[in-house]
Design an enzyme around this catalytic site. Structure first.
Site, PDB file in Angstrom:
ATOM      1  N   THR A  40      -3.837 -13.346  -5.090  1.00 47.87           N
ATOM      2  CA  THR A  40      -3.939 -13.188  -6.180  1.00 47.87           C
ATOM      3  C   THR A  40      -4.316 -12.251  -7.207  1.00 47.87           C
ATOM      4  O   THR A  40      -5.152 -11.841  -6.069  1.00 47.87           O
ATOM      5  CB  THR A  40      -4.177 -14.825  -7.180  1.00 47.87           C
ATOM      6  OG1 THR A  40      -5.665 -13.869  -7.265  1.00 47.87           O
ATOM      7  CG2 THR A  40      -3.380 -16.079  -6.324  1.00 47.87           C
ATOM      8  N   CYS A  41      -3.488 -11.311  -7.727  1.00 51.84           N
ATOM      9  CA  CYS A  41      -4.857 -10.484  -8.920  1.00 51.84           C
ATOM     10  C   CYS A  41      -5.045 -11.181 -10.074  1.00 51.84           C
ATOM     11  O   CYS A  41      -5.061 -10.306 -10.990  1.00 51.84           O
ATOM     12  CB  CYS A  41      -3.961  -9.149  -9.201  1.00 51.84           C
ATOM     13  SG  CYS A  41      -2.261 -10.191 -10.112  1.00 51.84           S
ATOM     14  N   SER A  42      -5.557 -12.955  -9.725  1.00 52.10           N
ATOM     15  CA  SER A  42      -6.474 -13.159 -11.031  1.00 52.10           C
ATOM     16  C   SER A  42      -7.293 -13.071 -10.685  1.00 52.10           C
ATOM     17  O   SER A  42      -8.434 -13.528  -9.648  1.00 52.10           O
ATOM     18  CB  SER A  42      -5.650 -14.562 -11.277  1.00 52.10           C
ATOM     19  OG  SER A  42      -6.252 -16.024 -11.870  1.00 52.10           O
ATOM     20  N   GLY A  95      -9.946  -6.756 -10.115  1.00 53.37           N
ATOM     21  CA  GLY A  95      -9.393  -8.450  -9.361  1.00 53.37           C
ATOM     22  C   GLY A  95      -8.665  -8.374  -8.679  1.00 53.37           C
ATOM     23  O   GLY A  95      -7.466  -8.781  -9.016  1.00 53.37           O
ATOM     24  N   LEU A  96      -9.156  -9.302  -7.586  1.00 52.60           N
ATOM     25  CA  LEU A  96      -8.576  -9.908  -6.769  1.00 52.60           C
ATOM     26  C   LEU A  96      -8.433 -11.271  -5.699  1.00 52.60           C
ATOM     27  O   LEU A  96     -10.590 -11.596  -5.873  1.00 52.60           O
ATOM     28  CB  LEU A  96      -7.861  -9.420  -5.292  1.00 52.60           C
ATOM     29  CG  LEU A  96      -7.306  -7.362  -5.696  1.00 52.60           C
ATOM     30  CD1 LEU A  96      -7.543  -6.861  -4.364  1.00 52.60           C
ATOM     31  CD2 LEU A  96      -5.429  -7.877  -5.622  1.00 52.60           C
TER      32      LEU A  96
END
Length: 106
Positions: A40-42, A95-96
């Site tokens: 995810t890119c969270s 962020g990943l």
């Protein structure tokens, strides 16, 4: 609770359900011995480690697999062993999160 905050909470819960369903469906199509990457890119624990924990609880043939190349990546280990987090300071990204699964026979 203000309306905006309630809406944000509902959207977050729905997103987590969607992420878990996507991961589960992709894994269902995987052959034994195959690999699946969840990324995810969270930066939120809810969308990352919590989804991974719930998925592992519901899928007994799933195992987390070490990503050997990650040792050379600009990242840190996640809250769960064999998962990785790229934060803006360490990796100069937004962020990943990355986790790799394999399907085993039980």
């Amino acid at each position: 609770m203000p309306t905006r905050e309630r809406l944000r909470l509902q959207v977050t819960k729905l997103l987590i359900v969607i992420l878990l369903n996507l991961l589960t469906n992709g894994f269902r199509l995987l052959k034994v011995g195959g690999s699946l990457v969840y990324s995810t890119c969270s930066l939120t624990i809810a969308q990352n480690e919590d989804v991974v924990e719930q998925f592992l609880k519901e899928n007994k043939t799933a195992e987390l697999v070490e990503i050997d190349a990650a040792r050379n990546w600009p990242c840190k280990g996640g809250r769960i062993p064999k998962t990785w987090r790229f934060d803006p300071l360490t990796s100069q990204t937004s962020g990943l999160f990355v986790a790799r699964f394999t399907k085993v026979v039980i």
